[in-house]
Structures are given as structure tokens and as C-alpha cells.
Design a protein around this motif. Sequence first.
Motif, PDB file in Angstrom:
ATOM      1  N   PRO A  12     -31.556  -3.814 107.741  1.00 54.24           N
ATOM      2  CA  PRO A  12     -32.894  -3.512 108.259  1.00 54.24           C
ATOM      3  C   PRO A  12     -33.008  -2.130 108.908  1.00 54.24           C
ATOM      4  N   ALA A  13     -31.970  -1.679 109.600  1.00 53.08           N
ATOM      5  CA  ALA A  13     -32.024  -0.373 110.266  1.00 53.08           C
ATOM      6  C   ALA A  13     -32.064   0.758 109.242  1.00 53.08           C
ATOM      7  N   VAL A  14     -31.248   0.658 108.210  1.00 53.25           N
ATOM      8  CA  VAL A  14     -31.226   1.677 107.154  1.00 53.25           C
ATOM      9  C   VAL A  14     -32.558   1.676 106.404  1.00 53.25           C
ATOM     10  N   LEU A  15     -33.065   0.476 106.131  1.00 50.07           N
ATOM     11  CA  LEU A  15     -34.339   0.327 105.420  1.00 50.07           C
ATOM     12  C   LEU A  15     -35.480   0.967 106.205  1.00 50.07           C
ATOM     13  N   ARG A  16     -35.536   0.700 107.503  1.00 49.12           N
ATOM     14  CA  ARG A  16     -36.574   1.286 108.357  1.00 49.12           C
ATOM     15  C   ARG A  16     -36.468   2.802 108.395  1.00 49.12           C
ATOM     16  N   ALA A  17     -35.259   3.306 108.566  1.00 52.59           N
ATOM     17  CA  ALA A  17     -35.051   4.757 108.666  1.00 52.59           C
ATOM     18  C   ALA A  17     -35.464   5.460 107.368  1.00 52.59           C
ATOM     19  N   MET A  18     -35.039   4.913 106.236  1.00 51.94           N
ATOM     20  CA  MET A  18     -35.396   5.542 104.956  1.00 51.94           C
ATOM     21  C   MET A  18     -36.898   5.441 104.688  1.00 51.94           C
ATOM     22  N   SER A  19     -37.480   4.288 104.990  1.00 55.87           N
ATOM     23  CA  SER A  19     -38.921   4.104 104.780  1.00 55.87           C
ATOM     24  C   SER A  19     -39.702   5.118 105.600  1.00 55.87           C
ATOM     25  N   TYR A  20     -39.340   5.246 106.866  1.00 53.80           N
ATOM     26  CA  TYR A  20     -40.013   6.177 107.765  1.00 53.80           C
ATOM     27  C   TYR A  20     -39.909   7.615 107.233  1.00 53.80           C
ATOM     28  N   MET A  21     -38.698   8.002 106.861  1.00 51.50           N
ATOM     29  CA  MET A  21     -38.451   9.357 106.382  1.00 51.50           C
ATOM     30  C   MET A  21     -39.280   9.659 105.124  1.00 51.50           C
ATOM     31  N   LEU A  22     -39.328   8.721 104.199  1.00 54.72           N
ATOM     32  CA  LEU A  22     -40.056   8.936 102.942  1.00 54.72           C
ATOM     33  C   LEU A  22     -41.570   8.888 103.151  1.00 54.72           C
ATOM     34  N   GLU A  23     -42.036   7.964 103.999  1.00 56.12           N
ATOM     35  CA  GLU A  23     -43.479   7.885 104.281  1.00 56.12           C
ATOM     36  C   GLU A  23     -43.960   9.171 104.954  1.00 56.12           C
ATOM     37  N   LYS A  24     -43.124   9.727 105.824  1.00 55.08           N
ATOM     38  CA  LYS A  24     -43.445  10.972 106.514  1.00 55.08           C
ATOM     39  C   LYS A  24     -43.618  12.126 105.518  1.00 55.08           C
ATOM     40  N   GLU A  25     -42.933  12.027 104.377  1.00 58.60           N
ATOM     41  CA  GLU A  25     -43.031  13.048 103.321  1.00 58.60           C
ATOM     42  C   GLU A  25     -44.186  12.765 102.360  1.00 58.60           C
ATOM     43  N   GLY A  26     -44.932  11.671 102.615  1.00 66.44           N
ATOM     44  CA  GLY A  26     -46.107  11.387 101.799  1.00 66.44           C
ATOM     45  C   GLY A  26     -45.911  10.374 100.676  1.00 66.44           C
ATOM     46  N   TYR A  27     -44.733   9.765 100.617  1.00 68.71           N
ATOM     47  CA  TYR A  27     -44.488   8.758  99.578  1.00 68.71           C
ATOM     48  C   TYR A  27     -44.988   7.392 100.013  1.00 68.71           C
ATOM     49  N   GLU A  28     -45.389   6.584  99.043  1.00 64.06           N
ATOM     50  CA  GLU A  28     -45.712   5.187  99.309  1.00 64.06           C
ATOM     51  C   GLU A  28     -44.406   4.413  99.128  1.00 64.06           C
ATOM     52  N   VAL A  29     -44.014   3.642 100.139  1.00 59.79           N
ATOM     53  CA  VAL A  29     -42.727   2.961 100.106  1.00 59.79           C
ATOM     54  C   VAL A  29     -42.899   1.451  99.982  1.00 59.79           C
ATOM     55  N   LEU A  30     -42.188   0.888  99.012  1.00 55.87           N
ATOM     56  CA  LEU A  30     -42.101  -0.557  98.825  1.00 55.87           C
ATOM     57  C   LEU A  30     -40.672  -0.930  99.197  1.00 55.87           C
ATOM     58  N   THR A  31     -40.474  -2.127  99.739  1.00 61.84           N
ATOM     59  CA  THR A  31     -39.118  -2.510 100.138  1.00 61.84           C
ATOM     60  C   THR A  31     -38.752  -3.908  99.661  1.00 61.84           C
ATOM     61  N   ALA A  32     -37.454  -4.110  99.515  1.00 58.20           N
ATOM     62  CA  ALA A  32     -36.898  -5.425  99.202  1.00 58.20           C
ATOM     63  C   ALA A  32     -35.541  -5.503  99.898  1.00 58.20           C
ATOM     64  N   MET A  33     -35.218  -6.693 100.412  1.00 60.38           N
ATOM     65  CA  MET A  33     -33.976  -6.824 101.170  1.00 60.38           C
ATOM     66  C   MET A  33     -32.877  -7.596 100.447  1.00 60.38           C
ATOM     67  N   ASN A  34     -33.145  -7.997  99.191  1.00 60.18           N
ATOM     68  CA  ASN A  34     -32.074  -8.619  98.409  1.00 60.18           C
ATOM     69  C   ASN A  34     -32.275  -8.285  96.936  1.00 60.18           C
ATOM     70  N   GLY A  35     -31.258  -8.575  96.152  1.00 64.69           N
ATOM     71  CA  GLY A  35     -31.279  -8.192  94.748  1.00 64.69           C
ATOM     72  C   GLY A  35     -32.387  -8.819  93.926  1.00 64.69           C
ATOM     73  N   LEU A  36     -32.599 -10.104  94.095  1.00 69.80           N
ATOM     74  CA  LEU A  36     -33.607 -10.799  93.292  1.00 69.80           C
ATOM     75  C   LEU A  36     -35.014 -10.296  93.607  1.00 69.80           C
TER      76      LEU A  36
END
Length: 124
Positions: A12-36
Motif C-alpha cells: 500500500p505504501a509503494v502504491l500510494r507513493a507511485m500513484s501520487y507521483m504519477l497523478e502529480k504529473e497529470g496521469y490518470e492512475v488506476l490501481t490493483a493490489m493483487n494479480g487477478l
Amino acid sequence: MAKRILIIEDDPAVLRAMSYMLEKEGYEVLTAMNGLEGLTKAKGENPDLLILDVMLPGIDGFEICHRLRAESQTAQLPILMLSAKGQAADKSMGLQVGANEYLTKPVERLVLLGKVEALLAAKK
């Protein structure tokens, strides 16, 4: 229109950090926390780029990458693998199953953004 990036990451910490960083650059971020969940979103949400962790609960990143490359709908999706597994064999396996890039965690912000931009530009 903002480019859509799907991040499949179980920390969750890595996911939040990457999402924040990419959203700040103007990207729309979708997330998933497991393979399926990630595999389902990769097929259904039509992202422009996938950032994929290797070690995931359920289906690992290598298998997800392999499955996405095998389907015509997702065969051309740019995939950036990101993993704590930094051995040459791991990187080789990631590229063998179809990843466009393989970065080892922790990754510097500018390196990650540079790879994201390069992969999106190459997709055009």
C-alpha cells in the motif's frame, strides 16, 4: 486526455507513493493490489501503460505479463516491471515474458518518470 496508467502493486505504501507521483504529473492512475484484480483491470480498463510488481498475491507479475502478451487486446500494452527482485535472472525472466522495461526497487522518481514517458512516447 490524460494517459491512463494501471499500477499493480501489493504494498500500500509503494502504491500510494507511485500513484501520487504519477497523478502529480497529470496521469490518470488506476490501481490493483493483487494479480487477478490487475489482470482483470488490464483487460477491461484499457490503460495506456502498466506498471507491474513481480511478487504479488495470487498470480505473480511474470504470469500476468505472459498472459497479457498472449491476448491480441493487450499484446501491445507497454509494461514496466518494477520489483525488489534485482538478480540478472529475474530481469531476464521479466523481459523474456514480455516486459518492455524492468526496474529494481527502490527506483528514483526521475528514473521512473523517464521510463514512463519513454514507453508512452514509443506507443504512439
